[in-house]
Structure formats: C-alpha cells, structure tokens
Design an enzyme around this catalytic site. Structure first.
Site, PDB file in Angstrom:
ATOM      1  CG  HIS A  18      35.420  20.380  42.707  1.00 55.32           C
ATOM      2  ND1 HIS A  18      34.543  21.441  42.580  1.00 55.32           N
ATOM      3  CD2 HIS A  18      36.613  20.944  43.027  1.00 55.32           C
ATOM      4  CE1 HIS A  18      35.181  22.570  42.794  1.00 55.32           C
ATOM      5  NE2 HIS A  18      36.444  22.301  43.064  1.00 55.32           N
ATOM      6  CG  ASP A  47      31.195  20.975  42.281  1.00 54.93           C
ATOM      7  OD1 ASP A  47      31.619  20.049  42.991  1.00 54.93           O
ATOM      8  OD2 ASP A  47      31.926  21.898  41.872  1.00 54.93           O
ATOM      9  CB  SER A 119      36.601  24.911  45.096  1.00 58.47           C
ATOM     10  OG  SER A 119      37.016  25.167  43.783  1.00 58.47           O
TER      11      SER A 119
END
Length: 195
Positions: A18, A47, A119
């Site tokens: 992402h 992901d 992230s």
C-alpha cells in the site's frame, strides 16, 4: 512518505504494497543519500512489496524465523514527517499476540506505538532480529495502542519465492537497545512516492 528496510547487500529494500501501489516513480532516502527506486514485485493480498535501487547497501536487516510471543520489540520508521520531522523515529513495546485481526495468522499484534508513515518499517526484537513488517494500527477508540505487523516468517517466505537473498539472525543473546537502534538507522529507509 513511508518506511522500508534493506534485506541484503544487493540493493533490495522491503516495504508495504500500500506504500507503493499508486507510485508513478519513487525514491529511497537512507542515512547517507536519496536514490531513485523501482518496484521489483508487489504482493497486494499480503501487503508486501520489494523495491530496488542502484546503490550497494552494506547495511541490512536480519530476520527471525521463530518469534517469542512475549518479546520486547522496537518499531522504527518515518511516521508523519510533515508534523514530527524527517529523522527516524523509534518506539518500544512488546508483542501482545501472535495473530492479527480476528485471529489472522499472517500478522501479529504489538504495543510499540506506530503512526501513518511507519508502514513498511521494521519491528525488531531484543536480539536485533526482524520479527515483523509494520503495516497498520487499530483505529477503533476502544483498541488504542495496538499495532499490526506482518510476521517475519511470512515476509521471508515471500523473499524466497522472489529469489531475493536474506539472512537469518544467528544471535541468540539480547543486544543493548541503543546498539539495535544504531544498526537500524543504517538499514531503515524513508520511501518517497511520487504520484
């Protein structure tokens, strides 16, 4: 911007899908320089994404294939650079569960505070091993302080499937957290996505 980390000396950083899914082009900024980056492979269902730069990377993370369910951990990355500044940040906590949302076996839960921008960054245990790749936190008001990371065993399986070299950490003794942080500053990178 978000986070990533080098997994070998051959110019390969790891991050989240992402983070890069909508990038037209990208850059990586490590502790020395900013380098153009290209996406090698993406695994949207889990992901994960593998990126490549053209600069050798002598500093890289080593993985754990066995996670202590009560391990102390440190999350590293570049959260909210617009507000918190662009230097690397670290937060400490512990693993709270070896499963994720609703018992998902692909990820784990931990209490090291993470924010938007963490992230793709590493979750490291007290032996200096990568035990997870941070990707989300609970946003429900009743579930504050719980972060989610993709388990290291699943991340190294993906690297193996893509024929990307990685190393397991052979160290079995605790390392000083200052040393862990100093090492991590050299293999953790800021991922800059141009959309």
């Amino acid at each position: 911007s978000c986070s990533g980390f080098f997994v070998n000396t051959k110019r390969y950083p790891y991050t989240n899908n992402h983070v890069v899914v909508s990038c037209k082009s990208g850059w990586l900024h490590d502790y020395e320089s900013t380098e153009p980056a290209s996406i090698v492979d993406k695994l949207p269902v889990n992901d994960l994404a593998i990126v490549k730069i053209e600069k050798d990377t002598p500093n890289f993370a080593k993985f754990s294939n066995s996670i202590n369910p009560v391990a102390d951990v440190m999350a590293l990355g570049f959260p909210r650079g617009d507000l918190l500044g662009e230097e690397i940040k670290r937060t400490k906590g512990s693993i709270s569960s070896l499963s994720g949302i609703k018992g998902d076996e692909f990820s784990l839960q931990h209490t090291a505070l993470i924010q938007k921008g963490n992230s793709g960054g590493p979750l490291v245990d007290s032996k200096g091993s990568i035990v997870g790749v941070n990707y989300a936190k609970f946003t429900d008001d009743d579930l504050q302080g719980i972060g989610l990371a993709i388990k290291s065993i699943n991340t190294i399986e993906y690297l193996g499937n893509q024929a990307v070299d990685f190393e397991l950490n052979s160290n079995d003794k605790d390392v000083d957290w200052t040393k862990i942080f100093e090492d991590a500053t050299k293999y953790t990178v800021r991922v800059i996505c141009l959309r």
